[in-house]
Enzyme design. Structure first.
Site, PDB file in Angstrom:
ATOM      1  N   HIS A  26       0.837  -1.206   0.000  1.00 31.89           N
ATOM      2  CA  HIS A  26       0.000   0.000   0.000  1.00 31.89           C
ATOM      3  C   HIS A  26       0.872   1.258   0.000  1.00 31.89           C
ATOM      4  O   HIS A  26       0.688   2.168  -0.819  1.00 31.89           O
ATOM      5  CB  HIS A  26      -0.897  -0.018   1.240  1.00 31.89           C
ATOM      6  CG  HIS A  26      -1.726   1.222   1.414  1.00 31.89           C
ATOM      7  ND1 HIS A  26      -3.039   1.300   1.018  1.00 31.89           N
ATOM      8  CD2 HIS A  26      -1.433   2.438   1.952  1.00 31.89           C
ATOM      9  CE1 HIS A  26      -3.511   2.503   1.288  1.00 31.89           C
ATOM     10  NE2 HIS A  26      -2.551   3.221   1.862  1.00 31.89           N
ATOM     11  N   GLU A  27       1.837   1.300   0.915  1.00 36.49           N
ATOM     12  CA  GLU A  27       2.705   2.469   1.011  1.00 36.49           C
ATOM     13  C   GLU A  27       3.623   2.585  -0.209  1.00 36.49           C
ATOM     14  O   GLU A  27       3.978   3.686  -0.627  1.00 36.49           O
ATOM     15  CB  GLU A  27       3.541   2.403   2.293  1.00 36.49           C
ATOM     16  CG  GLU A  27       2.717   2.429   3.574  1.00 36.49           C
ATOM     17  CD  GLU A  27       1.885   3.697   3.710  1.00 36.49           C
ATOM     18  OE1 GLU A  27       2.289   4.739   3.148  1.00 36.49           O
ATOM     19  OE2 GLU A  27       0.819   3.648   4.355  1.00 36.49           O
ATOM     20  N   HIS A  30       1.846   4.599  -2.829  1.00 38.99           N
ATOM     21  CA  HIS A  30       2.014   6.035  -2.596  1.00 38.99           C
ATOM     22  C   HIS A  30       3.404   6.492  -3.039  1.00 38.99           C
ATOM     23  O   HIS A  30       3.552   7.496  -3.733  1.00 38.99           O
ATOM     24  CB  HIS A  30       1.851   6.350  -1.108  1.00 38.99           C
ATOM     25  CG  HIS A  30       0.470   6.187  -0.569  1.00 38.99           C
ATOM     26  ND1 HIS A  30      -0.640   6.744  -1.181  1.00 38.99           N
ATOM     27  CD2 HIS A  30       0.007   5.559   0.547  1.00 38.99           C
ATOM     28  CE1 HIS A  30      -1.718   6.448  -0.475  1.00 38.99           C
ATOM     29  NE2 HIS A  30      -1.354   5.730   0.575  1.00 38.99           N
TER      30      HIS A  30
END
Length: 404
Positions: A26-27, A30
């Site tokens: 997920h990170e 980003h």
């Protein structure tokens, strides 16, 4: 004590491994999109707390492994904290300092000074990475294992239940629900669970004859093998396919990817329906789960995979496939939660950016500050509620395709 430690390891270790892997992806979503737009990133951390090992790359980003494996975070330059909340009081000062040190235009390397569309894409990249991960995992699963469909054949009808009142009989084959064709028991179970108190129309094949039945699911307190005590909707059917009801096919990568997208869409739709029913008062939220429930589920799938066959090779393969499926489902859940329109979460950031795009000015700093505090309170409240559910059930509910 050994038994207790063994049980703790069975639940905690798989949970931490799955959670850290999914949150890291997920990170990373980003981070990669931010890096593509030239955003300065202070830190990419796997885990929280004290640093175990760290290194700084040529872009000035600190890559960090911390001792508490509960996910991770990306911290952009100018963020107040790891949740990417802007330091509103310091942004103007930051802009002036950056321009003074590096000249006009240098501030454009900072996330909070990027155009709205770039900020929105960076924020949306996290949940998108979760859905992409789930699609990849499902594609691998459907390519390796294939697809097995077990038709929803009625084996037992509970006397006095809504199904009995509706006229269901053993050996009935359910072919459609509310006019929509169904192929497997899981579809029947899912529809029934999401329809407590609402009449459901069933189309049944009874020895070649088409029969239409209507049953209204009622919420019952059920003792489930994995879930413990949980209140869910049932109509009183047990389904057990006959040999001719099983269909199996291997999928090529393209078909597997399509099936993965379909599975994600179904999961997102079911979750959205359930959340909507909670907000309209039609569901109590008993099926919401927090960290304890996810940890229990991780231990449960580990135990089931290990117990399926004592052969070490089979056990390892089954464990790997089971965890791929579990990780895919949890990844979808994390993606959905992060898209909720709650400040602090990605969905809250996107909500602020939507306002900024329409109003042509940012949400006032004071409103953002209050929003983040309220959002944090809502998020903590949601986690406490989910954890309370976990403590009451002492397990995570698993949708079973054999009951309705």
């Amino acid at each position: 004590m050994t038994g207790f430690l063994g049980q703790a390891l069975l639940y905690i270790v798989p949970f931490l491994l799955v959670l850290t892997f999914i949150v890291t992806i997920h990170e990373l979503g980003h981070f990669l999109v931010a890096r593509a737009f030239g955003v300065k990133v202070d830190r990419f951390s796997i885990g929280f707390g004290k640093t175990i090992v760290a290194r700084t790359d040529k872009h000035g980003t600190e890559w960090r492994l911390a001792w508490l494996p509960l996910g991770g975070y990306v911290k952009f330059s100018g963020d107040l904290d790891a949740s990417s909340v802007p330091d509103q009081a310091g942004l103007a000062e930051l802009r002036q300092r950056v321009i003074a040190q590096n000249g006009p235009g240098a501030e454009r390397d900072y996330f909070h000074f990027k155009p709205i569309w770039q900020r929105a894409l960076i924020v949306a990249a996290g949940p998108a990475a979760n859905f992409l991960l789930a699609m990849v995992l499902f594609t691998v699963l459907f390519s390796v294992v294939g697809e097995q469909i077990a038709a929803p054949r009625v084996a037992t009808v509970v006397p006095g239940s809504p199904a009995a009142v509706a006229g269901f009989q053993p050996r009935d084959l359910i072919t459609a629900i509310n006019g929509r064709p169904v192929q497997e028991g899981l579809e029947v179970t899912r529809t029934v669970i999401m329809s407590a108190g609402d009449p459901v129309r069933f189309t049944v094949d009874r020895g070649g004859q088409v029969v239409n039945l209507v049953a209204t699911p009622e919420r019952l307190l059920v003792e489930d093998e994995l879930a413990g005590r949980v209140r869910i909707a049932r109509i009183g059917l047990e389904m057990q396919p006959l040999p001719q009801d099983f269909h199996f096919r291997r999928l090529n990568p393209v078909e597997a990817a399509g099936k993965g997208v379909e599975t994600i869409g179904t999961t997102v739709g079911t979750t959205a329906t359930y959340l909507g029913r909670i907000f309209t008062g039609k569901e109590s939220g008993d099926l919401l789960n927090g960290p304890l429930g996810i940890a229990k589920a991780a231990g449960g799938v580990t135990r089931q995979a290990v117990a399926a066959n004592p052969d070490p090779g089979y056990m390892a393969a089954n464990l790997a496939l089971t965890f791929l499926q579990f990780a895919a489902i949890v990844s979808i859940g994390i993606g959905i939660v992060n898209l909720l329109p709650i400040p602090v979460l990605d969905g809250g950031h996107l909500l602020f950016y939507a306002y900024e795009a329409v109003a042509r000015r940012p949400v006032p700093a004071r409103v953002q500050e209050v929003g983040y505090r309220v959002g944090l309170a809502l998020l903590v409240g949601l986690m406490l509620f989910a954890t309370w559910n976990d403590l009451q059930k002492l397990s995570l509910f698993k949708f079973l395709g054999g009951f309705a």
